[in-house]
Design a protein around this motif. Sequence first.
Motif, PDB file in Angstrom:
ATOM      1  N   GLU A   1      17.859  21.747 -39.676  1.00  0.00           N
ATOM      2  CA  GLU A   1      19.075  22.536 -39.769  1.00  0.00           C
ATOM      3  C   GLU A   1      20.171  21.900 -38.917  1.00  0.00           C
ATOM      4  OE1 GLU A   1      16.119  23.921 -39.368  1.00  0.00           O
ATOM      5  OE2 GLU A   1      15.929  25.154 -41.157  1.00  0.00           O
ATOM      6  N   PRO A   2      21.419  21.960 -39.384  1.00  0.00           N
ATOM      7  CA  PRO A   2      22.527  21.322 -38.659  1.00  0.00           C
ATOM      8  C   PRO A   2      22.656  21.793 -37.213  1.00  0.00           C
ATOM      9  CG  PRO A   2      23.240  22.008 -40.832  1.00  0.00           C
ATOM     10  CD  PRO A   2      21.857  22.544 -40.639  1.00  0.00           C
ATOM     11  N   TRP A   3      22.438  23.069 -36.947  1.00  0.00           N
ATOM     12  CA  TRP A   3      22.576  23.575 -35.588  1.00  0.00           C
ATOM     13  C   TRP A   3      21.486  23.012 -34.671  1.00  0.00           C
ATOM     14  CZ3 TRP A   3      22.378  26.500 -39.988  1.00  0.00           C
ATOM     15  CH2 TRP A   3      21.141  27.022 -40.350  1.00  0.00           C
ATOM     16  N   ASP A   4      20.295  22.757 -35.239  1.00  0.00           N
ATOM     17  CA  ASP A   4      19.240  22.127 -34.435  1.00  0.00           C
ATOM     18  C   ASP A   4      19.577  20.663 -34.147  1.00  0.00           C
ATOM     19  OD1 ASP A   4      17.744  24.448 -34.329  1.00  0.00           O
ATOM     20  OD2 ASP A   4      16.537  23.929 -36.095  1.00  0.00           O
ATOM     21  N   TRP A   5      20.133  19.973 -35.147  1.00  0.00           N
ATOM     22  CA  TRP A   5      20.518  18.574 -34.973  1.00  0.00           C
ATOM     23  C   TRP A   5      21.589  18.455 -33.891  1.00  0.00           C
ATOM     24  CZ3 TRP A   5      25.129  15.902 -35.721  1.00  0.00           C
ATOM     25  CH2 TRP A   5      25.038  14.518 -35.727  1.00  0.00           C
ATOM     26  N   ARG A   6      22.611  19.340 -33.946  1.00  0.00           N
ATOM     27  CA  ARG A   6      23.676  19.311 -32.945  1.00  0.00           C
ATOM     28  C   ARG A   6      23.139  19.622 -31.554  1.00  0.00           C
ATOM     29  NH1 ARG A   6      26.608  21.599 -37.374  1.00  0.00           N
ATOM     30  NH2 ARG A   6      26.143  23.695 -36.638  1.00  0.00           N
TER      31      ARG A   6
ATOM     32  N   GLU B   1      20.111  19.066 -30.434  1.00  0.00           N
ATOM     33  CA  GLU B   1      19.366  17.885 -29.987  1.00  0.00           C
ATOM     34  C   GLU B   1      20.297  16.823 -29.419  1.00  0.00           C
ATOM     35  OE1 GLU B   1      16.803  15.583 -32.646  1.00  0.00           O
ATOM     36  OE2 GLU B   1      15.546  17.377 -32.758  1.00  0.00           O
ATOM     37  N   ARG B   2      21.371  16.563 -30.121  1.00  0.00           N
ATOM     38  CA  ARG B   2      22.339  15.555 -29.677  1.00  0.00           C
ATOM     39  C   ARG B   2      22.992  15.996 -28.370  1.00  0.00           C
ATOM     40  NH1 ARG B   2      23.682  11.364 -32.649  1.00  0.00           N
ATOM     41  NH2 ARG B   2      25.812  11.279 -31.907  1.00  0.00           N
ATOM     42  N   HIS B   3      23.294  17.271 -28.257  1.00  0.00           N
ATOM     43  CA  HIS B   3      23.901  17.789 -27.029  1.00  0.00           C
ATOM     44  C   HIS B   3      22.943  17.614 -25.850  1.00  0.00           C
ATOM     45  CE1 HIS B   3      26.428  20.199 -24.457  1.00  0.00           C
ATOM     46  NE2 HIS B   3      25.372  20.930 -24.136  1.00  0.00           N
ATOM     47  N   ASP B   4      21.665  17.930 -26.071  1.00  0.00           N
ATOM     48  CA  ASP B   4      20.656  17.801 -25.017  1.00  0.00           C
ATOM     49  C   ASP B   4      20.482  16.351 -24.568  1.00  0.00           C
ATOM     50  OD1 ASP B   4      20.287  20.505 -25.180  1.00  0.00           O
ATOM     51  OD2 ASP B   4      18.424  20.379 -26.349  1.00  0.00           O
ATOM     52  N   GLN B   5      20.703  15.415 -25.482  1.00  0.00           N
ATOM     53  CA  GLN B   5      20.565  13.994 -25.161  1.00  0.00           C
ATOM     54  C   GLN B   5      21.855  13.409 -24.596  1.00  0.00           C
ATOM     55  OE1 GLN B   5      19.358  12.188 -28.835  1.00  0.00           O
ATOM     56  NE2 GLN B   5      17.395  13.242 -28.870  1.00  0.00           N
ATOM     57  N   GLY B   6      22.900  14.235 -24.479  1.00  0.00           N
ATOM     58  CA  GLY B   6      24.173  13.771 -23.947  1.00  0.00           C
ATOM     59  C   GLY B   6      25.006  13.011 -24.961  1.00  0.00           C
ATOM     60  N   LEU B   7      24.697  13.179 -26.228  1.00  0.00           N
ATOM     61  CA  LEU B   7      25.453  12.513 -27.284  1.00  0.00           C
ATOM     62  C   LEU B   7      26.481  13.470 -27.850  1.00  0.00           C
ATOM     63  CD1 LEU B   7      22.424  10.872 -29.109  1.00  0.00           C
ATOM     64  CD2 LEU B   7      24.014   9.763 -27.535  1.00  0.00           C
TER      65      LEU B   7
ATOM     66  N   THR C   1      28.846  15.238 -30.616  1.00  0.00           N
ATOM     67  CA  THR C   1      28.744  15.547 -32.044  1.00  0.00           C
ATOM     68  C   THR C   1      30.109  15.530 -32.716  1.00  0.00           C
ATOM     69  OG1 THR C   1      28.897  17.905 -31.578  1.00  0.00           O
ATOM     70  CG2 THR C   1      26.688  16.967 -31.751  1.00  0.00           C
ATOM     71  N   ASP C   2      31.165  15.318 -31.928  1.00  0.00           N
ATOM     72  CA  ASP C   2      32.499  15.337 -32.517  1.00  0.00           C
ATOM     73  C   ASP C   2      33.065  13.942 -32.751  1.00  0.00           C
ATOM     74  OD1 ASP C   2      32.844  14.741 -29.874  1.00  0.00           O
ATOM     75  OD2 ASP C   2      34.556  16.074 -29.576  1.00  0.00           O
ATOM     76  N   LYS C   3      32.293  12.900 -32.488  1.00  0.00           N
ATOM     77  CA  LYS C   3      32.744  11.538 -32.724  1.00  0.00           C
ATOM     78  C   LYS C   3      32.015  10.972 -33.936  1.00  0.00           C
ATOM     79  CE  LYS C   3      33.745  10.534 -27.906  1.00  0.00           C
ATOM     80  NZ  LYS C   3      33.371   9.736 -26.755  1.00  0.00           N
TER      81      LYS C   3
END
Length: 85
Positions: free
Chosen positions: A11-16, A18-24, A26-28
Amino acid sequence: MRGIWAGSFQEPWDWRAERHDQGLSTDKPLGLVSPSALVQSWTCQPRRTCSQISSCDEARWYLGNCSWGGKLDRDKDGIACETLC
């Protein structure tokens, strides 16, 4: 299940999250497609004049892709809308 639902899906919210937790961010952009490779929205219909065209790249596209594009090159030197280019 069939088609696209037969495989796994994140799901998109899970993907976002995950990226947030890794310090990546999601807006770039992910860098998969360069801006110049993006599909442009120019079309040969309706016909355009140089005063309706906003960039040299757009003028070149019309010149090379539209049957009427040659009208943008009045002096026949291969450069469309010379005031833009």
